[in-house]
Design a protein around this motif. Sequence first.
Motif, PDB file in Angstrom:
ATOM      1  N   PHE A  42       0.863  -1.178   0.000  1.00  0.00           N
ATOM      2  CA  PHE A  42       0.000   0.000   0.000  1.00  0.00           C
ATOM      3  C   PHE A  42       0.895   1.222   0.000  1.00  0.00           C
ATOM      4  O   PHE A  42       1.603   1.488   0.965  1.00  0.00           O
ATOM      5  N   HIS A  43       0.869   1.995  -1.090  1.00  0.00           N
ATOM      6  CA  HIS A  43       1.784   3.125  -1.261  1.00  0.00           C
ATOM      7  C   HIS A  43       1.040   4.452  -1.221  1.00  0.00           C
ATOM      8  O   HIS A  43      -0.024   4.602  -1.818  1.00  0.00           O
ATOM      9  N   SER A  44       1.619   5.419  -0.518  1.00  0.00           N
ATOM     10  CA  SER A  44       1.035   6.761  -0.421  1.00  0.00           C
ATOM     11  C   SER A  44       2.148   7.769  -0.202  1.00  0.00           C
ATOM     12  O   SER A  44       3.326   7.412  -0.136  1.00  0.00           O
ATOM     13  N   ASP A  45       1.759   9.046  -0.057  1.00  0.00           N
ATOM     14  CA  ASP A  45       2.735  10.025   0.387  1.00  0.00           C
ATOM     15  C   ASP A  45       2.909   9.881   1.900  1.00  0.00           C
ATOM     16  O   ASP A  45       2.348   8.964   2.519  1.00  0.00           O
ATOM     17  N   CYS A  46       3.677  10.773   2.499  1.00  0.00           N
ATOM     18  CA  CYS A  46       3.952  10.637   3.932  1.00  0.00           C
ATOM     19  C   CYS A  46       3.048  11.540   4.768  1.00  0.00           C
ATOM     20  O   CYS A  46       3.450  12.026   5.828  1.00  0.00           O
ATOM     21  N   GLY A  47       1.833  11.757   4.303  1.00  0.00           N
ATOM     22  CA  GLY A  47       0.867  12.540   5.062  1.00  0.00           C
ATOM     23  C   GLY A  47       0.556  11.901   6.403  1.00  0.00           C
ATOM     24  O   GLY A  47       0.571  10.666   6.554  1.00  0.00           O
ATOM     25  N   GLY A  48       0.261  12.747   7.390  1.00  0.00           N
ATOM     26  CA  GLY A  48       0.001  12.256   8.741  1.00  0.00           C
ATOM     27  C   GLY A  48      -1.166  11.291   8.830  1.00  0.00           C
ATOM     28  O   GLY A  48      -1.190  10.412   9.700  1.00  0.00           O
ATOM     29  N   GLN A  49      -2.159  11.414   7.922  1.00  0.00           N
ATOM     30  CA  GLN A  49      -3.311  10.506   7.955  1.00  0.00           C
ATOM     31  C   GLN A  49      -2.870   9.054   7.737  1.00  0.00           C
ATOM     32  O   GLN A  49      -3.431   8.123   8.330  1.00  0.00           O
ATOM     33  N   TYR A  50      -1.875   8.881   6.861  1.00  0.00           N
ATOM     34  CA  TYR A  50      -1.400   7.530   6.550  1.00  0.00           C
ATOM     35  C   TYR A  50      -0.478   6.959   7.633  1.00  0.00           C
ATOM     36  O   TYR A  50      -0.128   5.785   7.594  1.00  0.00           O
ATOM     37  N   LYS A  51      -0.068   7.814   8.584  1.00  0.00           N
ATOM     38  CA  LYS A  51       0.771   7.350   9.692  1.00  0.00           C
ATOM     39  C   LYS A  51      -0.041   7.067  10.955  1.00  0.00           C
ATOM     40  O   LYS A  51       0.513   6.619  11.962  1.00  0.00           O
ATOM     41  N   ALA A  52      -1.343   7.339  10.912  1.00  0.00           N
ATOM     42  CA  ALA A  52      -2.189   7.152  12.094  1.00  0.00           C
ATOM     43  C   ALA A  52      -2.135   5.702  12.563  1.00  0.00           C
ATOM     44  O   ALA A  52      -2.096   4.769  11.751  1.00  0.00           O
ATOM     45  N   GLY A  53      -2.152   5.514  13.856  1.00  0.00           N
ATOM     46  CA  GLY A  53      -2.069   4.170  14.428  1.00  0.00           C
ATOM     47  C   GLY A  53      -3.190   3.257  13.953  1.00  0.00           C
ATOM     48  O   GLY A  53      -2.964   2.079  13.659  1.00  0.00           O
ATOM     49  N   ARG A  54      -4.417   3.786  13.876  1.00  0.00           N
ATOM     50  CA  ARG A  54      -5.543   2.963  13.431  1.00  0.00           C
ATOM     51  C   ARG A  54      -5.385   2.547  11.977  1.00  0.00           C
ATOM     52  O   ARG A  54      -5.756   1.434  11.594  1.00  0.00           O
ATOM     53  N   PHE A  55      -4.833   3.433  11.157  1.00  0.00           N
ATOM     54  CA  PHE A  55      -4.621   3.100   9.746  1.00  0.00           C
ATOM     55  C   PHE A  55      -3.551   2.022   9.608  1.00  0.00           C
ATOM     56  O   PHE A  55      -3.739   1.022   8.911  1.00  0.00           O
ATOM     57  N   ARG A  56      -2.433   2.222  10.286  1.00  0.00           N
ATOM     58  CA  ARG A  56      -1.355   1.245  10.202  1.00  0.00           C
ATOM     59  C   ARG A  56      -1.771  -0.098  10.806  1.00  0.00           C
ATOM     60  O   ARG A  56      -1.379  -1.164  10.315  1.00  0.00           O
ATOM     61  N   GLY A  57      -2.607  -0.042  11.844  1.00  0.00           N
ATOM     62  CA  GLY A  57      -3.112  -1.275  12.439  1.00  0.00           C
ATOM     63  C   GLY A  57      -3.983  -2.061  11.473  1.00  0.00           C
ATOM     64  O   GLY A  57      -3.946  -3.301  11.436  1.00  0.00           O
ATOM     65  N   LEU A  58      -4.777  -1.345  10.672  1.00  0.00           N
ATOM     66  CA  LEU A  58      -5.636  -2.005   9.683  1.00  0.00           C
ATOM     67  C   LEU A  58      -4.802  -2.677   8.600  1.00  0.00           C
ATOM     68  O   LEU A  58      -5.079  -3.816   8.199  1.00  0.00           O
ATOM     69  N   LEU A  59      -3.764  -1.999   8.141  1.00  0.00           N
ATOM     70  CA  LEU A  59      -2.862  -2.615   7.165  1.00  0.00           C
ATOM     71  C   LEU A  59      -2.222  -3.884   7.737  1.00  0.00           C
ATOM     72  O   LEU A  59      -2.157  -4.921   7.067  1.00  0.00           O
TER      73      LEU A  59
END
Length: 200
Positions: free
Chosen positions: A105-122
């Motif tokens: 899963f590739h994105s920019d380094c925006g803070g939304q993509y670093k959120a714990g809940r997002f990373r946990g889902l991945l």
Amino acid sequence: MKELGIQGISPRAFVTTTRDNTKLENSPNLIKDEALQVTSIDQVWVSDITFIPTREGWLYLCIVLDLYSRRIVGWDMQPNMKADLVINALRMALKGRKPAPGLIFHSDCGGQYKAGRFRGLLKRYGARQSMTFAGNCYDNATAESFFGTLKTELVARLTFETREQAKAAIFEYVEVFYNRFRMHSSIGYQSPAEFEKDVA
């Protein structure tokens, strides 16, 4: 142009959608390696956020795009750029596609993509996170290209009175037109849906 009644489309004001949270660690860039060959659907997804102007204010759109077929596999629209925007888009993609572990899963380094809940889902789905570092837009050019197409073919031609009106138009553009009918030179002048059907 004047004689023919043709008028150019002026670009709208620039709005920053990448807000890097430097307190959280970036994920490595897994797709810049020239050895990486994208050979199947649900191998690499790319994601980005853009803004849609309405008379009520900005509407933010997050998309998840399959890099192999160019299909939009997930999206969400919100009046803000909080983490739920990218989480909802990812959830839609995961629910609809059910990718095997190992997905990038590739994105920019925006803070939304670093959120714990997002990373946990991945992590829960066995996906590997990849990020383009600030100032390098080329690794995520496919998502940027989709936004350019969306804004040229839809957004620049309409004035949205409300966010709900914009949501309805974007839904129809993505699901009814883009995924099913819009041809892409990169996949043999087929639509994403046709291409995926042929390679299935």
